[in-house]
Motif scaffolding. Structure first.
Motif, PDB file in Angstrom:
ATOM      1  N   GLU A   1      29.233 -86.602  61.545  1.00 32.19           N
ATOM      2  CA  GLU A   1      29.889 -85.436  60.713  1.00 32.19           C
ATOM      3  C   GLU A   1      28.965 -84.962  59.723  1.00 32.19           C
ATOM      4  OE1 GLU A   1      33.322 -86.674  58.658  1.00 32.19           O
ATOM      5  OE2 GLU A   1      32.306 -88.434  57.824  1.00 32.19           O
ATOM      6  N   ARG A   2      29.123 -83.750  59.346  1.00 32.37           N
ATOM      7  CA  ARG A   2      28.261 -83.275  58.336  1.00 32.37           C
ATOM      8  C   ARG A   2      28.644 -83.339  56.848  1.00 32.37           C
ATOM      9  NH1 ARG A   2      24.024 -79.048  60.157  1.00 32.37           N
ATOM     10  NH2 ARG A   2      23.329 -80.114  61.867  1.00 32.37           N
ATOM     11  N   GLY A   3      27.731 -83.056  56.107  1.00 29.90           N
ATOM     12  CA  GLY A   3      28.118 -83.158  54.697  1.00 29.90           C
ATOM     13  C   GLY A   3      27.038 -83.687  53.608  1.00 29.90           C
ATOM     14  N   ALA A   4      26.230 -84.384  54.495  1.00 32.36           N
ATOM     15  CA  ALA A   4      25.010 -84.996  53.347  1.00 32.36           C
ATOM     16  C   ALA A   4      24.178 -83.746  52.851  1.00 32.36           C
ATOM     17  CB  ALA A   4      24.337 -85.909  54.308  1.00 32.36           C
ATOM     18  N   ALA A   5      24.137 -82.938  53.320  1.00 34.55           N
ATOM     19  CA  ALA A   5      23.259 -81.460  53.013  1.00 34.55           C
ATOM     20  C   ALA A   5      23.883 -81.244  51.316  1.00 34.55           C
ATOM     21  CB  ALA A   5      23.358 -80.284  53.692  1.00 34.55           C
ATOM     22  N   LEU A   6      25.146 -81.444  51.113  1.00 33.28           N
ATOM     23  CA  LEU A   6      25.596 -81.234  49.617  1.00 33.28           C
ATOM     24  C   LEU A   6      25.154 -82.462  48.867  1.00 33.28           C
ATOM     25  CD1 LEU A   6      29.174 -79.934  50.910  1.00 33.28           C
ATOM     26  CD2 LEU A   6      27.224 -78.595  50.235  1.00 33.28           C
ATOM     27  N   GLY A   7      24.672 -83.354  49.182  1.00 32.09           N
ATOM     28  CA  GLY A   7      24.319 -84.492  48.389  1.00 32.09           C
ATOM     29  C   GLY A   7      23.457 -84.303  47.190  1.00 32.09           C
ATOM     30  N   PRO A   8      22.328 -83.460  47.415  1.00 37.43           N
ATOM     31  CA  PRO A   8      21.393 -83.296  46.235  1.00 37.43           C
ATOM     32  C   PRO A   8      22.235 -82.725  45.107  1.00 37.43           C
ATOM     33  CG  PRO A   8      20.229 -82.742  48.272  1.00 37.43           C
ATOM     34  CD  PRO A   8      21.410 -83.003  48.613  1.00 37.43           C
ATOM     35  N   ALA A   9      23.295 -81.644  45.241  1.00 34.15           N
ATOM     36  CA  ALA A   9      23.710 -81.151  44.157  1.00 34.15           C
ATOM     37  C   ALA A   9      24.693 -81.888  43.506  1.00 34.15           C
ATOM     38  CB  ALA A   9      24.328 -79.640  44.791  1.00 34.15           C
ATOM     39  N   ALA A  10      25.499 -82.623  44.538  1.00 38.34           N
ATOM     40  CA  ALA A  10      26.403 -83.575  43.731  1.00 38.34           C
ATOM     41  C   ALA A  10      25.632 -84.657  42.845  1.00 38.34           C
ATOM     42  CB  ALA A  10      27.120 -84.256  44.760  1.00 38.34           C
ATOM     43  N   ILE A  11      24.681 -85.179  43.497  1.00 31.40           N
ATOM     44  CA  ILE A  11      23.764 -86.320  42.715  1.00 31.40           C
ATOM     45  C   ILE A  11      23.432 -85.671  41.229  1.00 31.40           C
ATOM     46  CG2 ILE A  11      21.850 -87.840  42.580  1.00 31.40           C
ATOM     47  CD1 ILE A  11      22.231 -88.089  45.757  1.00 31.40           C
ATOM     48  N   ARG A  12      22.699 -84.239  41.518  1.00 33.85           N
ATOM     49  CA  ARG A  12      22.327 -83.371  40.208  1.00 33.85           C
ATOM     50  C   ARG A  12      23.526 -83.495  39.097  1.00 33.85           C
ATOM     51  NH1 ARG A  12      19.263 -80.636  43.178  1.00 33.85           N
ATOM     52  NH2 ARG A  12      16.795 -80.930  43.104  1.00 33.85           N
ATOM     53  N   ASN A  13      24.523 -82.925  39.542  1.00 36.27           N
ATOM     54  CA  ASN A  13      25.859 -82.720  38.844  1.00 36.27           C
ATOM     55  C   ASN A  13      26.262 -83.917  38.119  1.00 36.27           C
ATOM     56  OD1 ASN A  13      26.228 -80.042  39.481  1.00 36.27           O
ATOM     57  ND2 ASN A  13      27.661 -80.364  40.829  1.00 36.27           N
ATOM     58  N   ALA A  14      26.002 -85.214  38.684  1.00 29.47           N
ATOM     59  CA  ALA A  14      26.347 -86.443  37.962  1.00 29.47           C
ATOM     60  C   ALA A  14      25.379 -86.890  36.851  1.00 29.47           C
ATOM     61  CB  ALA A  14      26.644 -87.649  39.162  1.00 29.47           C
ATOM     62  N   LEU A  15      24.055 -86.586  37.651  1.00 25.14           N
ATOM     63  CA  LEU A  15      23.003 -87.078  36.746  1.00 25.14           C
ATOM     64  C   LEU A  15      22.792 -86.390  35.403  1.00 25.14           C
ATOM     65  CD1 LEU A  15      20.246 -88.845  36.563  1.00 25.14           C
ATOM     66  CD2 LEU A  15      19.228 -86.781  37.439  1.00 25.14           C
ATOM     67  N   TRP A  16      23.064 -85.244  35.404  1.00 21.06           N
ATOM     68  CA  TRP A  16      22.855 -84.257  34.183  1.00 21.06           C
ATOM     69  C   TRP A  16      24.333 -84.106  33.383  1.00 21.06           C
ATOM     70  CZ3 TRP A  16      18.139 -84.919  33.422  1.00 21.06           C
ATOM     71  CH2 TRP A  16      17.306 -85.034  34.462  1.00 21.06           C
ATOM     72  N   SER A  17      25.197 -84.758  33.935  1.00 12.77           N
ATOM     73  CA  SER A  17      26.697 -84.282  33.343  1.00 12.77           C
ATOM     74  C   SER A  17      26.783 -85.271  31.991  1.00 12.77           C
ATOM     75  CB  SER A  17      27.753 -84.965  34.050  1.00 12.77           C
ATOM     76  OG  SER A  17      29.161 -85.092  33.874  1.00 12.77           O
ATOM     77  N   ASP A  18      27.503 -84.487  31.095  1.00 14.60           N
ATOM     78  CA  ASP A  18      27.789 -85.354  29.928  1.00 14.60           C
ATOM     79  C   ASP A  18      28.650 -86.344  30.137  1.00 14.60           C
ATOM     80  OD1 ASP A  18      26.091 -84.008  28.410  1.00 14.60           O
ATOM     81  OD2 ASP A  18      27.519 -82.365  27.754  1.00 14.60           O
ATOM     82  N   ARG A  19      29.361 -86.773  31.186  1.00 13.19           N
ATOM     83  CA  ARG A  19      30.262 -87.778  31.401  1.00 13.19           C
ATOM     84  C   ARG A  19      29.524 -89.028  31.200  1.00 13.19           C
ATOM     85  NH1 ARG A  19      35.046 -87.466  33.847  1.00 13.19           N
ATOM     86  NH2 ARG A  19      34.640 -85.370  35.068  1.00 13.19           N
ATOM     87  N   GLY A  20      28.195 -88.907  31.513  1.00 21.03           N
ATOM     88  CA  GLY A  20      27.185 -90.196  31.467  1.00 21.03           C
ATOM     89  C   GLY A  20      26.076 -89.840  30.235  1.00 21.03           C
ATOM     90  N   ASN A  21      24.984 -90.821  30.200  1.00 20.24           N
ATOM     91  CA  ASN A  21      23.918 -90.480  29.599  1.00 20.24           C
ATOM     92  C   ASN A  21      22.518 -90.791  30.323  1.00 20.24           C
ATOM     93  OD1 ASN A  21      23.295 -93.251  29.319  1.00 20.24           O
ATOM     94  ND2 ASN A  21      24.685 -93.194  27.383  1.00 20.24           N
TER      95      ASN A  21
END
Ligand code: MN
Ligand code: MN
Length: 274
Positions: free
Chosen positions: A19-39
Motif C-alpha cells: 500500500e502507498r503512503g510512505a511518500a507522505l513520511g518526510p512531511a510528517a517527520i518534519r512536522n513532528a521534528l520542528w513542532s513545539d510539542r517537543g524540543n
C-alpha cells in the motif's frame, strides 16, 4: 571540526509493494521534528541547532514514477552534501531509496558497512517482478559490492528465499530471539545506518505498511546506535506511513530518531572526520 548534516526528504512510494503512503513520511517527520510539542534536545545532552549542525534541505522533487530519473536526483543530493563535507540524513519514502543513496556514497567512499534495522531483510532477488522493490534494496547493494558488511537487526520475517539470499551475500542477521543490544557487532567506518520504522514494535510504531509484532523497542534501537563509534557517511529513516499512524506517535518517534542519529553523526565524525 563540527560535522554538517543534510536532512533530505525523499517523498516516494513507487517501489512500495502493498500500500502507498510512505511518500507522505518526510512531511510528517518534519512536522513532528520542528513542532513545539517537543524540543530539539538529544539524550546525550547535545541540542540540534545549538551544538549539532543540521540543515533541512527540504524534499527532492522526485517524479515518483521514473526510478532512473529519481536515482539521479538522489545521487545529486548526496553529491551536494559530499561537496561541503556534509553527511546526508535521508527521510523516506519507501525502503527502495537506500540503494541509490548507498550507491552514491560508495562511489565516493568505497564499500561501506551497513547497520540495518528492519522487520524484513529486504533481500528478495525481485519482489512480484520488481527488482527495485522496497523488498529488494539490500540484494541490489550486495550484488553491486557497495557494502563490505551488512548487519541486520530486528529481522523476524525471514522466508526461505531470503535466508538463501542472506547466506549467499554473507549477511549477518542478529536474531530477535533473546535479543540484547550487545549482540550487535561494533562496525568499522565508513558506516551507513538504515532504519526501517517497522523494525520497531508496532505497539510503539504503528504507522507502517507492514507491521510485524515482536519487534525492537526504541530503547533497544538507541542502545545499539550509541554503542557504534565509527565515522558515519550517511543514514536514512524509511517506511513511515502517516496514513496508518495513530495520534502521530510514529512520526514523533521518527523525529526522535532524526535527533539521535544527528547526535551520533556529530559525535562519531567530530573525532574522525569522514
Ligand atoms: Mn520492513
Ligand atoms: Mn525495509
Amino acid at each position: 571540526m563540527r560535522p554538517t548534516i543534510h536532512l533530505i526528504g525523499l517523498p516516494t512510494d513507487q517501489n512500495s509493494s502493498f500500500e502507498r503512503g510512505a511518500a507522505l513520511g518526510p512531511a510528517a517527520i518534519r512536522n513532528a521534528l520542528w513542532s513545539d510539542r517537543g524540543n530539539l534536545s538529544t539524550e546525550g545532552g547535545l541540542e540540534i541547532g545549538t551544538d549539532i549542525e543540521l540543515h533541512d534541505k527540504g524534499d527532492l522533487p522526485l517524479s515518483d514514477v521514473d526510478c532512473t530519473a529519481d536515482d539521479r536526483l538522489i545521487a545529486d543530493a548526496v553529491g551536494a552534501a559530499l561537496a561541503v563535507a556534509g553527511v546526508p540524513l535521508s527521510l523516506g519514502g519507501d525502503h527502495a531509496i537506500t540503494y541509490p543513496l548507498v550507491a552514491a556514497l560508495a562511489a565516493r567512499h568505497g564499500p561501506v558497512n551497513i547497520l540495518h534495522f528492519d522487520a524484513h531483510p529486504d533481500l528478495y532477488a525481485d519482489f512480484e517482478g520488481n527488482p527495485r522493490s522496497h523488498a529488494s534494496p539490500f540484494a541490489r547493494i550486495m550484488e553491486a559490492g557497495y557494502a563490505t558488511r551488512l548487519v541486520q537487526v530486528g529481522i523476524r520475517t525471514l522466508t526461505r528465499h531470503c535466508r538463501d539470499q542472506a547466506d549467499r551475500f554473507g549477511v549477518e542477521i542478529i536474531p530477535m530471539t533473546g535479543f540484547r543490544p550487545d549482540m550487535v557487532p561494533l562496525l568499522d567506518g565508513p558506516l551507513y545506518i538504515s532504519i526501517d520504522i517497522d523494525g520497531i514494535d508496532p505497539s510503539e510504531a504503528p504507522g507502517v505498511a507492514h507491521p510485524e509484532p515482536g519487534g525492537l523497542t526504541l530503547r533497544e534501537v538507541l542502545a545499539v546506535l550509541t554503542r557504534q563509534k565509527a565515522p558515519i557517511v550517511g543514514a536514512d529513516i524509511v517506511e513511515l506511513n502517516p496514513s496508518r499512524d495513530l495520534n502521530d506517535v510514529t512520526a514523533i518517534l521518527a523525529a526522535k530518531l532524526v535527533r539521535e542519529l544527528a547526535a551520533l553523526i556529530h559525535l562519531n565524525n567530530r573525532e574522525q572526520p569522514i
